[in-house]
Structures are given as C-alpha cells and as structure tokens.
Design a protein around this motif. Structure first.
Motif, PDB file in Angstrom:
ATOM      1  N   GLN A  92       0.866  -1.175   0.000  1.00  0.00           N
ATOM      2  CA  GLN A  92       0.000   0.000   0.000  1.00  0.00           C
ATOM      3  C   GLN A  92       0.901   1.223   0.000  1.00  0.00           C
ATOM      4  O   GLN A  92       1.449   1.605   1.036  1.00  0.00           O
ATOM      5  CB  GLN A  92      -0.920  -0.008   1.221  1.00  0.00           C
ATOM      6  CG  GLN A  92      -2.021   1.031   1.149  1.00  0.00           C
ATOM      7  CD  GLN A  92      -3.056   0.869   2.236  1.00  0.00           C
ATOM      8  OE1 GLN A  92      -3.151  -0.188   2.859  1.00  0.00           O
ATOM      9  NE2 GLN A  92      -3.830   1.911   2.478  1.00  0.00           N
TER      10      GLN A  92
ATOM     11  N   GLU B  24       0.766   4.095   2.569  1.00  0.00           N
ATOM     12  CA  GLU B  24       1.345   3.864   3.899  1.00  0.00           C
ATOM     13  C   GLU B  24       2.838   4.183   3.884  1.00  0.00           C
ATOM     14  O   GLU B  24       3.328   4.923   4.737  1.00  0.00           O
ATOM     15  CB  GLU B  24       1.129   2.408   4.326  1.00  0.00           C
ATOM     16  CG  GLU B  24      -0.278   2.085   4.772  1.00  0.00           C
ATOM     17  CD  GLU B  24      -0.629   2.766   6.085  1.00  0.00           C
ATOM     18  OE1 GLU B  24       0.278   3.010   6.898  1.00  0.00           O
ATOM     19  OE2 GLU B  24      -1.814   3.075   6.292  1.00  0.00           O
TER      20      GLU B  24
ATOM     21  N   LYS C 167       3.909   7.866   3.939  1.00  0.00           N
ATOM     22  CA  LYS C 167       3.884   8.674   5.157  1.00  0.00           C
ATOM     23  C   LYS C 167       5.302   9.000   5.632  1.00  0.00           C
ATOM     24  O   LYS C 167       5.622  10.155   5.916  1.00  0.00           O
ATOM     25  CB  LYS C 167       3.106   7.947   6.265  1.00  0.00           C
ATOM     26  CG  LYS C 167       1.624   7.759   5.953  1.00  0.00           C
ATOM     27  CD  LYS C 167       0.938   6.864   6.963  1.00  0.00           C
ATOM     28  CE  LYS C 167      -0.517   6.604   6.591  1.00  0.00           C
ATOM     29  NZ  LYS C 167      -1.185   5.668   7.526  1.00  0.00           N
TER      30      LYS C 167
ATOM     31  N   SER D  22      -5.304   8.113   4.819  1.00  0.00           N
ATOM     32  CA  SER D  22      -3.894   8.421   4.569  1.00  0.00           C
ATOM     33  C   SER D  22      -3.701   9.874   4.147  1.00  0.00           C
ATOM     34  O   SER D  22      -2.713  10.510   4.507  1.00  0.00           O
ATOM     35  CB  SER D  22      -3.328   7.489   3.498  1.00  0.00           C
ATOM     36  OG  SER D  22      -3.290   6.166   3.966  1.00  0.00           O
TER      37      SER D  22
ATOM     38  N   GLN E 214      -2.403   9.127  14.101  1.00  0.00           N
ATOM     39  CA  GLN E 214      -3.042   7.860  13.768  1.00  0.00           C
ATOM     40  C   GLN E 214      -3.644   7.190  15.001  1.00  0.00           C
ATOM     41  O   GLN E 214      -4.748   6.633  14.945  1.00  0.00           O
ATOM     42  CB  GLN E 214      -2.031   6.925  13.101  1.00  0.00           C
ATOM     43  CG  GLN E 214      -1.610   7.381  11.712  1.00  0.00           C
ATOM     44  CD  GLN E 214      -0.665   6.405  11.055  1.00  0.00           C
ATOM     45  OE1 GLN E 214      -1.049   5.574  10.243  1.00  0.00           O
ATOM     46  NE2 GLN E 214       0.610   6.493  11.405  1.00  0.00           N
TER      47      GLN E 214
ATOM     48  N   SER F  29       1.882  -3.400   5.116  1.00  0.00           N
ATOM     49  CA  SER F  29       2.354  -2.061   4.739  1.00  0.00           C
ATOM     50  C   SER F  29       2.419  -1.137   5.948  1.00  0.00           C
ATOM     51  O   SER F  29       3.387  -0.398   6.135  1.00  0.00           O
ATOM     52  CB  SER F  29       1.437  -1.467   3.664  1.00  0.00           C
ATOM     53  OG  SER F  29       1.497  -2.207   2.474  1.00  0.00           O
ATOM     54  N   SER F  30       1.383  -1.168   6.780  1.00  0.00           N
ATOM     55  CA  SER F  30       1.350  -0.323   7.972  1.00  0.00           C
ATOM     56  C   SER F  30       2.447  -0.716   8.952  1.00  0.00           C
ATOM     57  O   SER F  30       3.155   0.139   9.493  1.00  0.00           O
ATOM     58  CB  SER F  30      -0.021  -0.424   8.645  1.00  0.00           C
ATOM     59  OG  SER F  30      -0.034   0.284   9.873  1.00  0.00           O
TER      60      SER F  30
ATOM     61  N   THR G  22       5.983   0.153   7.522  1.00  0.00           N
ATOM     62  CA  THR G  22       6.169   1.604   7.511  1.00  0.00           C
ATOM     63  C   THR G  22       6.464   2.128   8.905  1.00  0.00           C
ATOM     64  O   THR G  22       7.349   2.979   9.100  1.00  0.00           O
ATOM     65  CB  THR G  22       4.913   2.303   6.954  1.00  0.00           C
ATOM     66  OG1 THR G  22       4.726   1.922   5.593  1.00  0.00           O
ATOM     67  CG2 THR G  22       5.052   3.819   7.040  1.00  0.00           C
ATOM     68  N   THR G  23       5.755   1.610   9.903  1.00  0.00           N
ATOM     69  CA  THR G  23       5.987   2.059  11.275  1.00  0.00           C
ATOM     70  C   THR G  23       7.369   1.639  11.758  1.00  0.00           C
ATOM     71  O   THR G  23       8.059   2.413  12.444  1.00  0.00           O
ATOM     72  CB  THR G  23       4.906   1.499  12.218  1.00  0.00           C
ATOM     73  OG1 THR G  23       3.612   1.828  11.706  1.00  0.00           O
ATOM     74  CG2 THR G  23       5.048   2.097  13.608  1.00  0.00           C
TER      75      THR G  23
END
Length: 402
Positions: free
Chosen positions: A130, A133, A136, A182, A343, A370-371, A374-375
């Motif tokens: 994604q 994500e 960001k 997003s 978030q 993806s989340s 990314t984090t």
C-alpha cells in the motif's frame, strides 16, 4: 513570532555534509526504552489478533497471526538496518525520496488491484504494498529536507506555500484512490513539519482559515454545483459519528458495535466471553477496530496498558527530537511523532465514537504488512537520530575535554 524555535547544532551543515565522525570502536547508542515500547505493542498485537481471528479463515485458525508475526520479524530487521545508517544522508536524496513517493502512488493508480471499490495497493509477489502507507515516512523525510534547505526563509509565506503544495499534491492523489485516512495523515505530517521547523503562527492561522474554506467547498459548495469530490459513503462516514444512533443498521453500525464491545468490557474485560468479537458482530476486528477487541476482552485495564505503550513511544520520540544532532533530525523526529500520534488519536477515537471512520490503522497493532513495515521504518529512523545525536554529543564532549 514562530511556532517553535528552530533547533541548531554544530552539525547544521549544508546538504552533503556528513557531520562529526564517530570515534573508532565506539558503539552507537541504542534507545532501549523505545525498543521495549515497540516490542510491547507488537506482543499485544499478536495476542489480540491471534485471539480474535481464530475462526476467520476456515482450516487455518492462525492465518492472520502467522502473517502478522512475519511482518513484525521483517520490520524489526528493517528497523535495525535503518538505525545503523546516518539519516543525514537522506537529506541529500530528498528529490529522489519525493520522486519515489509520487512514482509509487502513480504505480498504484495505474497497476494497483481493486478491493472493496478502492485501488490502494499493488501486488509484489505474495505481498500487497500500500504505497500510501509507505508514503507517510517518505513524506516526512522529503518535507523535512526541503524545509531545512529554506531554514533561513521560514517566515516567508512563499516557503510555507511551497511546502504545503508538496504535501497536498500526493494527499490529493491518495484521496482519489480513494484513501481518505492516509490523505489526512499527510496533512497532519506537513503541519507538524512546519511547526517543528519554526514557522510563524500567522501562517498557521491562515492555513486554518483556508482549511475551513476547503471543507466548506467539499461538503457544501461542490455538491450543490454538481461536482463530486467525496463519495457519498465517505461523507456519511465523516458525519455518522455525530449521530450514530440515527442509522444503527447501516452507517452507524460499525461504531455502535465498537462502542458496545468496549463498554461491555468494563474494568477487567470479558475474556473468553467476548461475544461481540467471537460472533463477528464487531466488523474489521483485526484492522480498523482492533482496539475495540482489546476493550472487550481485557477491559479498561487492557486498553489503558495499550495506550500507555503509545504514550511511551510518543515520549521517547519527543526525547529523541531534543537530542538530534541537527535541525533535519529534529524535524524528522517531530514529523514521525506527529504521524504516530495522529493515527493513534483518530483510530482510538473512531473506536470509541468521537472521531469519524476514516480507515486509519492503529500503528503496530492493526493487521497489515504495509502499515507495520512503515511504522518500523519510522522507528528505525528514530533510532538512527538518537544514535547519531548521542555520538555527536559524545564527540563534542571529548573535544571540549581536550
């Protein structure tokens, strides 16, 4: 008067400077508290997802648990690699970072798969990326570099306008997918970057006024003129939280079920009697409404523990901001903290009925590769900023001692 006094240090050098060298044999410091907070949230996520999704995939009760565990494992390795890289090098690559952000969004729009009416991800083997994500963190890095390059002109309206434009273009493209959640995070990121850079408060007042005009146009003026900016279901999601009982079987269903689940958990939770989750009354219980699962199964105690882990993350992020060796690192850390905090606030808020449903995941908790990745990428950057800051401070201390 500025929103925040810009941070200066000995390493505020032009793009291309490497900063102070690290003494030979000196190990980079590592923020153990930040790591413990991340691992605590990961463990809570695995327990919650494993418990709530046992009956979701016939024949494979641990389907989501196994995949989430893999995401966490890969994410930890990614964070470790990033933490060993000098983040200041990313400032030199700002055009490439921003270009990759835009290219990934266009790739999803051109080649992405459609699911539930949205085109948000692109298949890379068995993994669905994604791009919004990943964007960001890329946006935090790119905007921070652009702002630092114009640090002597932060009080000029032209600087604020350019930075806002750089963020609003990808935000608008992401909204078209449509991915309203997003795009809202992108807006929160650019405002945070401007704030930590020291932009004038007058600029924020002007942006607030422009934002109010934009919202009025999207929700009132454009529909009256026959122009569709938001789909009907998006508008209903944005407004249904104000009156969730008016349509409990349709638009208000998700939040009503979430509030019932959290309320039924009371102080210590219902444990194995968490019927809202077990009987699938609670929708998206492993993604958007995973916090409601915590509230029902472990009650106020469990929800408070999870929120305390997020408070720990935010605190350490702000602490890392203060030890950054240069302005670029401080703004990147501030942007990451704002990204995570926004978030968490929106996701928890929509679970308890005080925020609209926008599809924003709960960082390090909601299911999704993806989340999660990314984090962890953001966490790796925080660790790099911390390590480089401590190394620079140690070297500076040695020089002063000599």
């Amino acid at each position: 008067m500025s929103a925040m006094t810009p941070i200066r240090d000995v390493d505020d050098a032009p793009a291309g400077g490497r900063g102070p060298a690290r003494p030979p044999g000196m190990a980079l410091p590592f923020d153990v508290v930040l790591l413990l907070g991340v691992l605590g949230l990961a463990a809570c996520s695995l327990v919650t997802i494993g418990d709530s999704t046992r009956g979701d995939v016939p024949g494979d009760p641990h389907y989501f648990l196994k995949r989430q565990a893999i995401f966490f494992g890969v994410g930890l390795l990614l964070a470790l690699v990033i933490s060993r890289i000098d983040y200041s090098r990313l400032r030199e690559l700002k055009y490439g970072v921003y270009g990759f952000l835009m290219a990934s969004i266009f790739a999803v729009m051109a080649l992405g798969s459609v699911a539930r009416g949205s085109q948000r991800s692109i298949a890379i083997g068995p993994f669905q990326l994604q791009a919004s994500e990943l964007g960001k963190v890329l946006l935090v890095v790119a905007l921070s570099a652009f702002v630092v390059d114009r640090s002597r002109r932060l009080q000029e309206r032209d600087t604020t306008a350019r930075v806002m434009l750089l963020a609003l273009v990808p935000a608008a493209l992401v909204m078209v997918q449509p991915d309203l959640g997003s795009s809202l995070v992108y807006v929160a990121i650019v405002l945070a970057v401007l704030f930590f850079a020291g932009t004038s408060w007058r600029h924020f007042v002007a942006l607030l006024a422009l934002g109010a005009v934009a919202v009025s146009f999207v929700l009132v003026a454009a529909p009256a003129a026959g122009v569709t900016v938001l789909h009907d279901y998006q508008k209903e999601r944005l407004t249904s939280f104000l009156h969730p009982s008016s349509d409990p079987a349709d638009e208000g269903y998700q939040q009503n079920q979430s509030r019932i689940a959290i309320g039924s958990g009371e102080k210590a939770g219902r444990g194995d009697q968490a019927t809202q989750t077990k009987l699938n009354f609670l929708p998206e219980h492993h993604t958007d409404f995973v916090f409601a699962v915590v509230g029902e199964r472990w009650g106020f105690v469990g929800a408070a523990f999870v929120l305390s882990m997020y408070a720990l993350l935010i605190w350490r992020g702000l602490r890392i901001l203060t030890v950054a060796k240069n302005l670029f690192g401080a703004i990147v850390a501030g942007g990451i903290v704002a990204m995570l905090m926004f978030q968490v606030f929106v996701n928890v808020g929509m679970n308890i009925g005080i925020m609209p449903i926008t599809g924003i995941p709960l960082p390090l908790f909601s299911y999704g590769g993806s989340s999660v990745l990314t984090t962890f990428l953001a966490v790796g950057l925080l660790q790099s900023i911390y390590a480089q800051g401590r190394a620079a401070a140690s070297l500076k201390g040695r020089v002063l001692a000599l």
